[in-house]
Enzyme design. Structure first.
Site, PDB file in Angstrom:
ATOM      1  N   ASP A 222       0.765  -1.075  -0.091  1.00 43.13           N
ATOM      2  CA  ASP A 222      -0.013   0.062  -0.042  1.00 43.13           C
ATOM      3  C   ASP A 222       0.787   1.297   0.053  1.00 43.13           C
ATOM      4  O   ASP A 222       1.988   1.210   0.607  1.00 43.13           O
ATOM      5  CB  ASP A 222      -0.726   0.006   1.290  1.00 43.13           C
ATOM      6  CG  ASP A 222      -1.813   0.990   1.405  1.00 43.13           C
ATOM      7  OD1 ASP A 222      -2.939   0.916   0.422  1.00 43.13           O
ATOM      8  OD2 ASP A 222      -1.875   1.890   2.359  1.00 43.13           O
ATOM      9  N   GLU A 281       1.663  -0.493  -4.931  1.00 40.10           N
ATOM     10  CA  GLU A 281       0.647   0.361  -5.485  1.00 40.10           C
ATOM     11  C   GLU A 281       1.306   1.821  -5.382  1.00 40.10           C
ATOM     12  O   GLU A 281       1.494   2.348  -4.012  1.00 40.10           O
ATOM     13  CB  GLU A 281      -0.508   0.451  -4.507  1.00 40.10           C
ATOM     14  CG  GLU A 281      -1.527   1.192  -4.743  1.00 40.10           C
ATOM     15  CD  GLU A 281      -2.069   2.395  -3.743  1.00 40.10           C
ATOM     16  OE1 GLU A 281      -3.193   2.858  -3.910  1.00 40.10           O
ATOM     17  OE2 GLU A 281      -1.421   2.484  -2.528  1.00 40.10           O
TER      18      GLU A 281
HETATM   19  C1  NOJ Z   1      -4.408   2.843  -0.834  1.00 38.20           C
HETATM   20  C2  NOJ Z   1      -5.545   1.912  -0.471  1.00 38.20           C
HETATM   21  O1  NOJ Z   1      -5.771   1.309  -1.683  1.00 38.20           O
HETATM   22  C3  NOJ Z   1      -6.745   2.895  -0.198  1.00 38.20           C
HETATM   23  O2  NOJ Z   1      -7.873   2.150  -0.086  1.00 38.20           O
HETATM   24  C4  NOJ Z   1      -6.203   3.519   1.083  1.00 38.20           C
HETATM   25  O3  NOJ Z   1      -7.365   4.293   1.473  1.00 38.20           O
HETATM   26  C5  NOJ Z   1      -5.008   4.091   0.970  1.00 38.20           C
HETATM   27  N1  NOJ Z   1      -3.936   3.599   0.129  1.00 38.20           N
HETATM   28  C6  NOJ Z   1      -4.585   4.441   2.161  1.00 38.20           C
HETATM   29  O4  NOJ Z   1      -3.977   3.250   2.924  1.00 38.20           O
END
Ligand code: NOJ
Length: 562
Positions: A222, A281
Protein backbone atom coordinates in the site's frame (compact mmCIF):
# COMPACT_ATOMS: atom_id res chain seq x y z
CA UNK A 1 -6.15 -19.41 -46.75
CA UNK A 2 -3.39 -18.48 -44.29
CA UNK A 3 -2.94 -15.20 -42.51
CA UNK A 4 -1.21 -12.55 -44.56
CA UNK A 5 1.57 -10.69 -42.74
CA UNK A 6 0.24 -7.26 -41.95
CA UNK A 7 2.60 -4.32 -41.47
CA UNK A 8 3.45 -4.29 -37.80
CA UNK A 9 5.49 -2.29 -35.32
CA UNK A 10 7.10 -4.48 -32.71
CA UNK A 11 7.09 -2.97 -29.22
CA UNK A 12 7.80 -5.96 -27.03
CA UNK A 13 9.21 -9.42 -27.86
CA UNK A 14 7.90 -12.62 -26.30
CA UNK A 15 9.74 -13.65 -23.15
CA UNK A 16 11.07 -17.03 -22.13
CA UNK A 17 9.06 -18.82 -19.46
CA UNK A 18 9.64 -17.18 -16.10
CA UNK A 19 8.34 -17.37 -12.55
CA UNK A 20 4.57 -17.63 -12.14
CA UNK A 21 3.96 -13.98 -11.24
CA UNK A 22 5.41 -12.60 -14.46
CA UNK A 23 2.25 -13.39 -16.40
CA UNK A 24 -0.23 -14.08 -13.62
CA UNK A 25 -3.83 -12.94 -13.54
CA UNK A 26 -4.47 -11.80 -9.98
CA UNK A 27 -7.97 -11.35 -8.57
CA UNK A 28 -8.51 -8.80 -5.81
CA UNK A 29 -10.70 -9.97 -2.95
CA UNK A 30 -12.03 -7.06 -0.93
CA UNK A 31 -12.96 -9.18 2.07
CA UNK A 32 -15.68 -7.04 3.63
CA UNK A 33 -17.67 -7.26 0.38
CA UNK A 34 -16.79 -10.68 -1.01
CA UNK A 35 -18.73 -13.25 1.02
CA UNK A 36 -20.19 -13.08 4.50
CA UNK A 37 -19.92 -16.34 6.43
CA UNK A 38 -21.37 -15.32 9.80
CA UNK A 39 -24.31 -13.25 8.61
CA UNK A 40 -23.39 -9.90 10.16
CA UNK A 41 -23.50 -8.18 6.78
CA UNK A 42 -19.74 -7.80 6.50
CA UNK A 43 -17.70 -10.27 4.48
CA UNK A 44 -15.17 -12.39 6.32
CA UNK A 45 -12.42 -14.93 5.75
CA UNK A 46 -14.51 -18.06 6.38
CA UNK A 47 -17.05 -16.73 3.87
CA UNK A 48 -14.32 -15.96 1.35
CA UNK A 49 -12.80 -19.41 1.78
CA UNK A 50 -16.07 -21.08 0.77
CA UNK A 51 -16.10 -19.08 -2.47
CA UNK A 52 -12.55 -19.81 -3.61
CA UNK A 53 -13.86 -22.45 -5.99
CA UNK A 54 -15.40 -19.62 -7.99
CA UNK A 55 -11.97 -18.12 -8.58
CA UNK A 56 -10.48 -21.44 -9.60
CA UNK A 57 -13.36 -21.93 -12.04
CA UNK A 58 -12.93 -18.40 -13.37
CA UNK A 59 -9.34 -19.29 -14.19
CA UNK A 60 -7.21 -16.77 -12.32
CA UNK A 61 -3.78 -17.63 -10.95
CA UNK A 62 -3.70 -15.74 -7.69
CA UNK A 63 -5.72 -13.80 -5.17
CA UNK A 64 -4.78 -10.52 -3.50
CA UNK A 65 -6.73 -10.01 -0.28
CA UNK A 66 -7.22 -6.45 0.97
CA UNK A 67 -6.48 -5.95 4.70
CA UNK A 68 -8.20 -8.19 7.24
CA UNK A 69 -6.03 -7.21 10.22
CA UNK A 70 -7.33 -5.81 13.52
CA UNK A 71 -8.43 -2.30 12.74
CA UNK A 72 -10.93 0.30 13.90
CA UNK A 73 -11.97 0.38 10.22
CA UNK A 74 -11.76 4.12 9.78
CA UNK A 75 -10.38 3.43 6.31
CA UNK A 76 -11.89 0.00 5.71
CA UNK A 77 -8.92 -1.80 7.23
CA UNK A 78 -6.14 0.30 5.66
CA UNK A 79 -5.71 1.55 9.22
CA UNK A 80 -3.96 -1.42 10.80
CA UNK A 81 -3.79 -1.77 14.58
CA UNK A 82 -1.93 -5.11 14.60
CA UNK A 83 -0.08 -6.49 11.58
CA UNK A 84 0.06 -10.03 12.90
CA UNK A 85 -3.55 -10.92 13.56
CA UNK A 86 -7.05 -10.96 12.07
CA UNK A 87 -9.84 -8.58 13.05
CA UNK A 88 -12.71 -10.42 14.78
CA UNK A 89 -14.94 -8.95 12.08
CA UNK A 90 -13.07 -11.11 9.55
CA UNK A 91 -12.35 -14.15 11.73
CA UNK A 92 -9.32 -15.37 13.62
CA UNK A 93 -5.75 -16.07 12.57
CA UNK A 94 -6.59 -19.72 11.92
CA UNK A 95 -9.15 -18.51 9.34
CA UNK A 96 -6.37 -16.73 7.46
CA UNK A 97 -4.34 -19.94 7.50
CA UNK A 98 -7.37 -21.89 6.28
CA UNK A 99 -7.95 -19.36 3.50
CA UNK A 100 -4.35 -19.71 2.31
CA UNK A 101 -4.46 -23.51 2.53
CA UNK A 102 -7.73 -23.71 0.61
CA UNK A 103 -6.48 -21.28 -2.03
CA UNK A 104 -3.38 -23.42 -2.48
CA UNK A 105 -5.55 -26.52 -2.73
CA UNK A 106 -7.31 -24.79 -5.64
CA UNK A 107 -3.97 -23.95 -7.24
CA UNK A 108 -4.28 -20.25 -6.38
CA UNK A 109 -1.43 -18.17 -4.92
CA UNK A 110 -2.19 -15.60 -2.24
CA UNK A 111 -0.96 -12.03 -1.80
CA UNK A 112 -1.82 -10.27 1.43
CA UNK A 113 -1.91 -6.50 1.75
CA UNK A 114 0.91 -4.76 3.58
CA UNK A 115 0.25 -1.23 4.82
CA UNK A 116 3.64 0.23 5.74
CA UNK A 117 3.17 3.97 5.24
CA UNK A 118 1.00 4.40 8.31
CA UNK A 119 -0.50 2.47 11.19
CA UNK A 120 -3.86 2.95 12.84
CA UNK A 121 -3.91 5.50 15.63
CA UNK A 122 -4.97 2.51 17.75
CA UNK A 123 -1.73 0.64 17.05
CA UNK A 124 0.26 -0.01 20.26
CA UNK A 125 3.13 2.10 18.93
CA UNK A 126 0.97 5.16 18.41
CA UNK A 127 -0.70 4.83 21.80
CA UNK A 128 2.78 4.59 23.34
CA UNK A 129 3.88 7.64 21.37
CA UNK A 130 0.98 9.70 22.70
CA UNK A 131 1.64 8.57 26.26
CA UNK A 132 5.41 9.11 26.14
CA UNK A 133 5.30 12.77 25.17
CA UNK A 134 7.52 14.97 22.98
CA UNK A 135 11.04 13.98 21.97
CA UNK A 136 10.66 10.40 23.16
CA UNK A 137 11.88 7.28 21.39
CA UNK A 138 8.22 6.26 21.06
CA UNK A 139 7.38 9.43 19.10
CA UNK A 140 10.39 8.92 16.85
CA UNK A 141 8.64 6.05 15.11
CA UNK A 142 6.14 8.55 13.70
CA UNK A 143 6.43 12.04 12.26
CA UNK A 144 5.70 14.21 15.28
CA UNK A 145 6.78 17.85 14.99
CA UNK A 146 6.30 21.04 16.95
CA UNK A 147 3.83 23.45 15.42
CA UNK A 148 4.68 26.77 13.83
CA UNK A 149 3.69 30.24 14.96
CA UNK A 150 2.81 31.51 18.45
CA UNK A 151 2.48 28.61 20.89
CA UNK A 152 3.03 26.20 18.02
CA UNK A 153 -0.60 26.57 17.06
CA UNK A 154 -0.03 26.24 13.31
CA UNK A 155 0.75 22.91 11.60
CA UNK A 156 4.46 22.25 10.92
CA UNK A 157 4.00 22.60 7.16
CA UNK A 158 1.29 23.19 4.57
CA UNK A 159 0.73 19.61 3.43
CA UNK A 160 -2.83 18.42 2.91
CA UNK A 161 -4.26 14.94 3.41
CA UNK A 162 -4.99 13.03 0.22
CA UNK A 163 -8.42 12.41 1.70
CA UNK A 164 -8.98 16.16 2.07
CA UNK A 165 -8.30 18.53 4.98
CA UNK A 166 -5.00 19.09 6.78
CA UNK A 167 -2.27 16.41 6.83
CA UNK A 168 -1.44 17.29 10.46
CA UNK A 169 -3.34 16.77 13.68
CA UNK A 170 -2.39 18.31 17.00
CA UNK A 171 -2.30 16.11 20.06
CA UNK A 172 -3.08 16.86 23.66
CA UNK A 173 -0.03 16.02 25.72
CA UNK A 174 -0.26 13.70 28.74
CA UNK A 175 -0.26 16.78 31.00
CA UNK A 176 -3.37 18.13 29.24
CA UNK A 177 -1.70 20.95 27.28
CA UNK A 178 -2.01 21.38 23.51
CA UNK A 179 1.07 19.73 22.12
CA UNK A 180 2.88 18.45 19.06
CA UNK A 181 1.45 17.63 15.66
CA UNK A 182 1.69 14.35 13.78
CA UNK A 183 1.65 13.81 10.05
CA UNK A 184 -1.00 11.73 8.30
CA UNK A 185 -1.06 11.70 4.52
CA UNK A 186 -4.48 10.00 4.81
CA UNK A 187 -7.05 10.09 7.61
CA UNK A 188 -6.11 11.47 11.01
CA UNK A 189 -6.52 7.93 12.33
CA UNK A 190 -3.65 6.85 10.03
CA UNK A 191 -0.44 8.39 11.43
CA UNK A 192 2.54 8.14 9.06
CA UNK A 193 5.52 6.14 10.24
CA UNK A 194 9.04 7.56 10.13
CA UNK A 195 10.92 5.27 7.79
CA UNK A 196 14.28 6.75 8.78
CA UNK A 197 13.81 4.94 12.10
CA UNK A 198 15.58 1.54 12.14
CA UNK A 199 12.89 0.10 14.44
CA UNK A 200 10.28 0.74 11.79
CA UNK A 201 12.39 -1.02 9.19
CA UNK A 202 13.07 -3.98 11.43
CA UNK A 203 9.43 -4.29 12.39
CA UNK A 204 8.19 -4.51 8.81
CA UNK A 205 10.82 -7.05 7.84
CA UNK A 206 9.56 -9.10 10.77
CA UNK A 207 5.97 -8.65 9.58
CA UNK A 208 6.96 -9.86 6.11
CA UNK A 209 8.51 -12.96 7.66
CA UNK A 210 5.46 -13.54 9.84
CA UNK A 211 3.21 -13.89 6.79
CA UNK A 212 5.79 -15.61 4.60
CA UNK A 213 6.22 -18.21 7.34
CA UNK A 214 2.46 -18.76 7.27
CA UNK A 215 2.73 -19.60 3.60
CA UNK A 216 1.55 -16.52 1.72
CA UNK A 217 2.99 -16.07 -1.76
CA UNK A 218 3.60 -12.36 -1.48
CA UNK A 219 2.36 -8.89 -0.77
CA UNK A 220 0.52 -5.99 -2.29
CA UNK A 221 2.27 -2.89 -0.90
CA UNK A 222 0.00 0.00 0.00
CA UNK A 223 1.15 3.55 -0.80
CA UNK A 224 4.47 2.15 -1.97
CA UNK A 225 5.60 5.58 -3.18
CA UNK A 226 4.90 7.43 0.07
CA UNK A 227 6.93 5.97 2.90
CA UNK A 228 9.96 8.24 2.62
CA UNK A 229 9.53 12.00 2.89
CA UNK A 230 12.00 14.69 1.81
CA UNK A 231 14.28 15.68 4.70
CA UNK A 232 12.96 18.66 6.63
CA UNK A 233 9.39 18.07 5.37
CA UNK A 234 9.48 21.23 3.25
CA UNK A 235 6.35 23.20 2.41
CA UNK A 236 4.69 22.60 -0.94
CA UNK A 237 4.89 25.59 -3.28
CA UNK A 238 1.10 25.64 -3.12
CA UNK A 239 -1.12 23.69 -0.74
CA UNK A 240 -4.16 22.21 -2.39
CA UNK A 241 -7.03 19.89 -1.57
CA UNK A 242 -6.49 17.85 -4.69
CA UNK A 243 -7.43 14.27 -3.81
CA UNK A 244 -6.60 12.88 -7.26
CA UNK A 245 -3.81 10.30 -6.87
CA UNK A 246 -2.73 10.96 -10.46
CA UNK A 247 -1.34 14.23 -9.16
CA UNK A 248 0.86 12.76 -6.43
CA UNK A 249 3.95 14.91 -6.69
CA UNK A 250 6.01 16.69 -4.08
CA UNK A 251 8.23 16.01 -1.07
CA UNK A 252 6.05 13.19 0.25
CA UNK A 253 5.90 11.08 -2.91
CA UNK A 254 8.35 8.99 -4.90
CA UNK A 255 11.45 9.92 -2.93
CA UNK A 256 14.60 8.02 -3.89
CA UNK A 257 14.94 6.61 -0.37
CA UNK A 258 12.03 4.19 -0.86
CA UNK A 259 14.13 2.02 -3.12
CA UNK A 260 16.48 1.06 -0.34
CA UNK A 261 13.48 -0.33 1.57
CA UNK A 262 12.43 -2.46 -1.38
CA UNK A 263 15.94 -3.83 -1.80
CA UNK A 264 15.92 -5.04 1.77
CA UNK A 265 12.43 -6.55 1.38
CA UNK A 266 13.43 -8.27 -1.84
CA UNK A 267 16.29 -9.93 0.03
CA UNK A 268 13.80 -11.17 2.61
CA UNK A 269 11.48 -12.63 -0.03
CA UNK A 270 14.37 -14.14 -1.95
CA UNK A 271 15.48 -15.99 1.16
CA UNK A 272 12.23 -18.02 0.93
CA UNK A 273 11.48 -20.74 -1.60
CA UNK A 274 8.49 -20.65 -3.93
CA UNK A 275 8.93 -17.45 -5.96
CA UNK A 276 7.27 -15.09 -3.49
CA UNK A 277 6.49 -11.71 -5.00
CA UNK A 278 5.44 -8.13 -4.27
CA UNK A 279 3.28 -5.70 -6.20
CA UNK A 280 3.55 -1.98 -5.50
CA UNK A 281 0.67 0.42 -5.31
CA UNK A 282 2.65 3.42 -6.50
CA UNK A 283 0.86 6.36 -8.10
CA UNK A 284 4.01 7.54 -9.83
CA UNK A 285 4.47 9.31 -13.14
CA UNK A 286 6.00 9.18 -15.66
CA UNK A 287 6.25 5.44 -16.36
CA UNK A 288 10.05 5.73 -16.42
CA UNK A 289 9.91 6.69 -12.71
CA UNK A 290 7.53 3.80 -12.00
CA UNK A 291 9.98 1.41 -13.66
CA UNK A 292 12.51 2.20 -10.92
CA UNK A 293 10.29 0.33 -8.43
CA UNK A 294 10.53 -2.89 -10.43
CA UNK A 295 14.26 -3.06 -10.96
CA UNK A 296 15.58 -6.63 -10.58
CA UNK A 297 16.43 -6.25 -6.90
CA UNK A 298 13.27 -4.39 -5.86
CA UNK A 299 9.54 -5.03 -6.13
CA UNK A 300 8.41 -7.57 -8.73
CA UNK A 301 5.51 -5.62 -10.20
CA UNK A 302 3.66 -2.35 -9.88
CA UNK A 303 0.09 -1.52 -10.77
CA UNK A 304 -0.25 0.24 -14.08
CA UNK A 305 -2.45 3.19 -13.18
CA UNK A 306 -1.60 4.95 -16.44
CA UNK A 307 -3.57 2.19 -18.16
CA UNK A 308 -6.43 2.33 -15.65
CA UNK A 309 -6.80 6.08 -15.98
CA UNK A 310 -6.54 6.22 -19.75
CA UNK A 311 -9.58 7.55 -21.52
CA UNK A 312 -11.51 5.36 -23.99
CA UNK A 313 -9.40 6.69 -26.80
CA UNK A 314 -7.40 4.64 -29.27
CA UNK A 315 -4.45 7.00 -29.53
CA UNK A 316 -4.16 7.46 -25.78
CA UNK A 317 -4.41 3.75 -25.08
CA UNK A 318 -1.88 2.91 -27.76
CA UNK A 319 0.56 5.39 -26.25
CA UNK A 320 0.05 4.03 -22.74
CA UNK A 321 0.49 0.42 -23.84
CA UNK A 322 3.63 1.24 -25.81
CA UNK A 323 5.15 3.35 -23.06
CA UNK A 324 4.29 0.81 -20.36
CA UNK A 325 5.94 -2.08 -22.14
CA UNK A 326 8.93 -0.02 -23.16
CA UNK A 327 9.48 1.41 -19.68
CA UNK A 328 9.22 -1.97 -17.93
CA UNK A 329 11.40 -3.64 -20.58
CA UNK A 330 14.25 -1.24 -19.77
CA UNK A 331 14.51 -2.88 -16.34
CA UNK A 332 13.49 -6.39 -17.42
CA UNK A 333 10.23 -6.21 -15.49
CA UNK A 334 6.86 -7.53 -16.42
CA UNK A 335 4.12 -5.00 -17.23
CA UNK A 336 0.80 -5.16 -15.41
CA UNK A 337 -2.65 -4.10 -16.56
CA UNK A 338 -5.58 -3.11 -14.40
CA UNK A 339 -8.97 -1.50 -15.01
CA UNK A 340 -10.66 -1.49 -11.61
CA UNK A 341 -9.95 -1.73 -7.90
CA UNK A 342 -11.52 -0.70 -4.59
CA UNK A 343 -10.36 2.93 -4.94
CA UNK A 344 -11.80 3.89 -8.32
CA UNK A 345 -15.16 3.98 -10.05
CA UNK A 346 -15.74 0.54 -11.56
CA UNK A 347 -14.81 0.46 -15.24
CA UNK A 348 -18.28 -0.74 -16.29
CA UNK A 349 -19.53 2.63 -15.03
CA UNK A 350 -16.52 4.83 -15.77
CA UNK A 351 -16.67 3.93 -19.44
CA UNK A 352 -20.37 4.80 -19.57
CA UNK A 353 -19.86 8.33 -18.31
CA UNK A 354 -19.93 11.31 -20.62
CA UNK A 355 -16.42 12.05 -19.34
CA UNK A 356 -14.81 8.64 -18.88
CA UNK A 357 -11.67 10.36 -17.62
CA UNK A 358 -13.40 11.27 -14.35
CA UNK A 359 -12.60 8.22 -12.31
CA UNK A 360 -11.68 8.82 -8.74
CA UNK A 361 -14.04 10.63 -6.49
CA UNK A 362 -17.22 8.60 -6.64
CA UNK A 363 -20.66 9.23 -8.12
CA UNK A 364 -23.84 10.08 -6.22
CA UNK A 365 -27.53 10.30 -7.08
CA UNK A 366 -27.22 14.05 -7.66
CA UNK A 367 -24.35 13.64 -10.15
CA UNK A 368 -24.63 12.93 -13.88
CA UNK A 369 -25.41 9.24 -14.25
CA UNK A 370 -23.71 6.74 -16.56
CA UNK A 371 -25.15 5.08 -19.63
CA UNK A 372 -25.28 1.61 -18.08
CA UNK A 373 -25.58 -0.34 -21.34
CA UNK A 374 -22.78 1.54 -23.03
CA UNK A 375 -20.62 1.20 -19.92
CA UNK A 376 -20.99 -2.57 -19.88
CA UNK A 377 -20.44 -2.87 -23.62
CA UNK A 378 -17.24 -0.86 -23.38
CA UNK A 379 -16.12 -2.60 -20.19
CA UNK A 380 -16.31 -5.95 -21.94
CA UNK A 381 -14.37 -4.55 -24.87
CA UNK A 382 -11.79 -2.98 -22.55
CA UNK A 383 -11.36 -6.29 -20.73
CA UNK A 384 -10.65 -8.22 -23.93
CA UNK A 385 -8.30 -5.44 -24.98
CA UNK A 386 -6.48 -5.82 -21.66
CA UNK A 387 -6.40 -9.60 -21.35
CA UNK A 388 -4.74 -9.99 -24.76
CA UNK A 389 -1.76 -7.91 -23.66
CA UNK A 390 1.51 -9.51 -22.55
CA UNK A 391 2.33 -9.28 -18.85
CA UNK A 392 0.21 -9.69 -15.79
CA UNK A 393 -3.37 -8.54 -15.18
CA UNK A 394 -5.20 -7.55 -12.02
CA UNK A 395 -8.96 -8.03 -11.75
CA UNK A 396 -11.21 -6.53 -9.09
CA UNK A 397 -13.92 -8.69 -7.57
CA UNK A 398 -17.19 -8.37 -9.40
CA UNK A 399 -15.81 -7.08 -12.68
CA UNK A 400 -16.18 -10.64 -14.01
CA UNK A 401 -19.91 -10.12 -13.45
CA UNK A 402 -19.91 -6.78 -15.24
CA UNK A 403 -20.88 -5.07 -12.00
CA UNK A 404 -21.46 -1.35 -12.24
CA UNK A 405 -20.64 1.17 -9.54
CA UNK A 406 -23.51 1.89 -7.14
CA UNK A 407 -24.09 5.44 -8.33
CA UNK A 408 -27.20 6.19 -6.28
CA UNK A 409 -26.11 4.97 -2.86
CA UNK A 410 -27.84 6.86 -0.10
CA UNK A 411 -25.45 9.43 1.33
CA UNK A 412 -26.29 8.28 4.86
CA UNK A 413 -24.63 4.93 4.09
CA UNK A 414 -21.29 6.37 3.04
CA UNK A 415 -18.35 5.20 5.11
CA UNK A 416 -15.31 6.28 3.10
CA UNK A 417 -13.45 8.97 5.11
CA UNK A 418 -13.15 10.96 1.88
CA UNK A 419 -16.87 11.83 2.15
CA UNK A 420 -16.49 13.51 5.56
CA UNK A 421 -13.02 14.92 5.05
CA UNK A 422 -13.99 16.74 1.88
CA UNK A 423 -17.03 18.25 3.57
CA UNK A 424 -19.32 16.05 1.45
CA UNK A 425 -17.99 17.49 -1.79
CA UNK A 426 -16.60 14.12 -2.92
CA UNK A 427 -18.69 11.01 -2.66
CA UNK A 428 -15.73 8.72 -2.08
CA UNK A 429 -15.22 5.08 -2.89
CA UNK A 430 -18.14 3.22 -1.32
CA UNK A 431 -19.86 2.83 -4.68
CA UNK A 432 -17.28 0.36 -5.94
CA UNK A 433 -17.21 -1.58 -2.65
CA UNK A 434 -20.78 -2.89 -2.56
CA UNK A 435 -21.08 -6.59 -1.57
CA UNK A 436 -21.09 -9.08 -4.43
CA UNK A 437 -24.22 -10.77 -5.81
CA UNK A 438 -23.79 -14.54 -5.99
CA UNK A 439 -27.40 -15.76 -6.28
CA UNK A 440 -30.14 -13.56 -7.70
CA UNK A 441 -32.93 -14.94 -5.56
CA UNK A 442 -31.12 -15.37 -2.24
CA UNK A 443 -31.06 -12.84 0.62
CA UNK A 444 -28.50 -10.10 -0.10
CA UNK A 445 -28.11 -11.84 -3.47
CA UNK A 446 -26.24 -14.64 -1.72
CA UNK A 447 -23.65 -12.37 -0.11
CA UNK A 448 -24.86 -13.09 3.41
CA UNK A 449 -27.06 -15.86 4.82
CA UNK A 450 -29.13 -13.35 6.81
CA UNK A 451 -29.63 -10.86 4.01
CA UNK A 452 -27.58 -8.24 5.82
CA UNK A 453 -25.22 -6.13 3.74
CA UNK A 454 -23.05 -3.30 5.06
CA UNK A 455 -23.91 -1.28 1.96
CA UNK A 456 -27.23 -1.63 0.19
CA UNK A 457 -26.89 -3.50 -3.09
CA UNK A 458 -28.54 -1.89 -6.13
CA UNK A 459 -31.38 -3.75 -7.90
CA UNK A 460 -29.27 -4.26 -11.02
CA UNK A 461 -27.14 -6.71 -8.99
CA UNK A 462 -29.93 -9.31 -9.36
CA UNK A 463 -29.47 -9.65 -13.09
CA UNK A 464 -25.67 -9.59 -12.71
CA UNK A 465 -25.57 -12.27 -10.00
CA UNK A 466 -23.19 -15.14 -10.68
CA UNK A 467 -25.95 -17.75 -10.91
CA UNK A 468 -27.67 -15.75 -13.66
CA UNK A 469 -24.47 -15.79 -15.73
CA UNK A 470 -22.80 -19.10 -15.06
CA UNK A 471 -23.21 -21.35 -18.10
CA UNK A 472 -24.99 -18.61 -20.05
CA UNK A 473 -23.27 -18.07 -23.38
CA UNK A 474 -22.31 -14.46 -23.90
CA UNK A 475 -22.60 -13.48 -20.24
CA UNK A 476 -19.83 -11.31 -18.88
CA UNK A 477 -18.78 -14.09 -16.53
CA UNK A 478 -18.46 -16.59 -19.41
CA UNK A 479 -16.60 -13.98 -21.46
CA UNK A 480 -14.00 -13.60 -18.70
CA UNK A 481 -13.74 -17.34 -18.28
CA UNK A 482 -13.24 -17.92 -21.98
CA UNK A 483 -10.71 -15.08 -22.23
CA UNK A 484 -8.71 -16.39 -19.29
CA UNK A 485 -8.72 -19.92 -20.72
CA UNK A 486 -7.56 -18.70 -24.14
CA UNK A 487 -5.00 -16.46 -22.54
CA UNK A 488 -3.43 -19.42 -20.84
CA UNK A 489 -3.69 -21.69 -23.89
CA UNK A 490 -2.05 -19.16 -26.20
CA UNK A 491 0.65 -18.15 -23.68
CA UNK A 492 -0.51 -14.56 -24.00
CA UNK A 493 1.04 -13.43 -20.71
CA UNK A 494 4.59 -14.19 -21.78
CA UNK A 495 3.85 -13.09 -25.33
CA UNK A 496 4.72 -10.18 -27.57
CA UNK A 497 3.15 -6.93 -28.69
CA UNK A 498 3.23 -5.61 -32.25
CA UNK A 499 0.82 -2.95 -33.48
CA UNK A 500 -0.99 -3.83 -36.70
CA UNK A 501 -0.66 -0.49 -38.40
CA UNK A 502 -3.44 -0.84 -40.97
CA UNK A 503 -5.96 -1.44 -38.23
CA UNK A 504 -4.77 1.32 -35.91
CA UNK A 505 -6.57 4.60 -36.44
CA UNK A 506 -8.27 7.42 -34.63
CA UNK A 507 -10.93 5.09 -33.21
CA UNK A 508 -9.42 1.64 -33.57
CA UNK A 509 -6.40 -0.30 -32.46
CA UNK A 510 -5.09 -3.75 -33.19
CA UNK A 511 -2.14 -5.75 -32.04
CA UNK A 512 -0.58 -9.15 -32.45
CA UNK A 513 0.52 -11.06 -29.40
CA UNK A 514 2.30 -14.08 -30.82
CA UNK A 515 -0.42 -15.41 -33.17
CA UNK A 516 -3.32 -13.82 -31.35
CA UNK A 517 -4.76 -10.84 -33.21
CA UNK A 518 -6.70 -8.41 -31.01
CA UNK A 519 -8.82 -5.80 -32.80
CA UNK A 520 -10.58 -3.11 -30.80
CA UNK A 521 -13.03 -0.56 -32.11
CA UNK A 522 -13.32 2.29 -29.64
CA UNK A 523 -16.38 3.91 -31.12
CA UNK A 524 -15.90 4.51 -34.85
CA UNK A 525 -17.01 2.92 -38.11
CA UNK A 526 -16.87 -0.89 -38.18
CA UNK A 527 -13.42 -2.42 -38.67
CA UNK A 528 -12.79 -5.72 -40.46
CA UNK A 529 -10.68 -8.56 -39.16
CA UNK A 530 -8.28 -9.30 -42.04
CA UNK A 531 -8.65 -12.36 -44.24
CA UNK A 532 -6.87 -15.41 -43.03
CA UNK A 533 -8.00 -14.99 -39.43
CA UNK A 534 -10.72 -16.76 -37.52
CA UNK A 535 -12.52 -14.94 -34.72
CA UNK A 536 -12.38 -16.98 -31.50
CA UNK A 537 -13.84 -14.53 -28.99
CA UNK A 538 -15.73 -11.28 -29.16
CA UNK A 539 -16.96 -8.86 -26.56
CA UNK A 540 -20.29 -7.97 -28.19
CA UNK A 541 -22.02 -11.29 -28.80
CA UNK A 542 -21.84 -14.83 -27.56
CA UNK A 543 -21.23 -16.22 -31.01
CA UNK A 544 -17.58 -16.10 -32.03
CA UNK A 545 -18.49 -17.18 -35.54
CA UNK A 546 -20.51 -14.00 -35.92
CA UNK A 547 -18.44 -12.64 -38.81
CA UNK A 548 -15.32 -10.59 -39.15
CA UNK A 549 -16.83 -7.17 -38.55
CA UNK A 550 -15.85 -5.32 -35.39
CA UNK A 551 -18.51 -2.71 -34.61
CA UNK A 552 -18.14 0.26 -32.27
CA UNK A 553 -17.10 -0.41 -28.67
CA UNK A 554 -16.17 -4.00 -29.38
CA UNK A 555 -13.00 -6.07 -29.18
CA UNK A 556 -12.42 -9.37 -30.93
CA UNK A 557 -9.73 -11.99 -30.62
CA UNK A 558 -8.74 -13.88 -33.76
CA UNK A 559 -6.16 -16.50 -34.68
CA UNK A 560 -4.74 -17.48 -38.07
CA UNK A 561 -6.78 -19.98 -40.09
CA UNK A 562 -4.85 -23.17 -40.26
C1 NOJ B 1 -4.40 2.88 -0.92
C2 NOJ B 1 -5.54 1.94 -0.65
O1 NOJ B 1 -5.81 1.21 -1.81
C3 NOJ B 1 -6.68 2.80 -0.19
O2 NOJ B 1 -7.88 2.08 -0.13
C4 NOJ B 1 -6.32 3.43 1.12
O3 NOJ B 1 -7.34 4.32 1.50
C5 NOJ B 1 -5.01 4.22 1.03
N1 NOJ B 1 -4.01 3.52 0.30
C6 NOJ B 1 -4.46 4.51 2.40
O4 NOJ B 1 -4.00 3.33 2.98
Amino acid sequence: MTATSPATTLVHPASPAGPWWRDAVVYQVYPRSFADGDGDGIGDLPGATTRLGHLAELGVDAVWVSPFYPSPQHDAGYDVADYRDVDPMFGVLADADAFVAEAHRHGLRVFVDLVPNHTSSEHAWFRAALAAGPRSAERDRYLFRDGRGPAGAQPPNNWRSTFGGPAWTRVTEPDGTPGQWYLHLFDETQPDLDWTNPQVRAEFEAVLRFWLDRGVDGFRIDVAHGMVKAPGLPDLPEASDDTDPRHHQGPMWDQDGVHEIYRSWRAVLDSYDGDRAMVAEAWVTPLSRLARYVRPDEVHQSFNFAFLTSRWDAAELRTVVTESLTAMDTVGATTTWVLSNHDVVRHATRLGMADPGAFGSGIGADDPQPDVELGLRRARAATLLMLGLPGSAYLYQGEELGLPEHTTLDDTERQDPVWERTGHTQKGRDGCRVPLPWEADAPAYGFSPTGASWLTQPAVFAERALDRQRGVAGSTYELYRAALARRRELAVGSGSLAWVEDLCGATSMAYLNRDLLVVANLGGEPVQVPDGYRVILRSDTADASGGSEVPADTTVWAVPLT
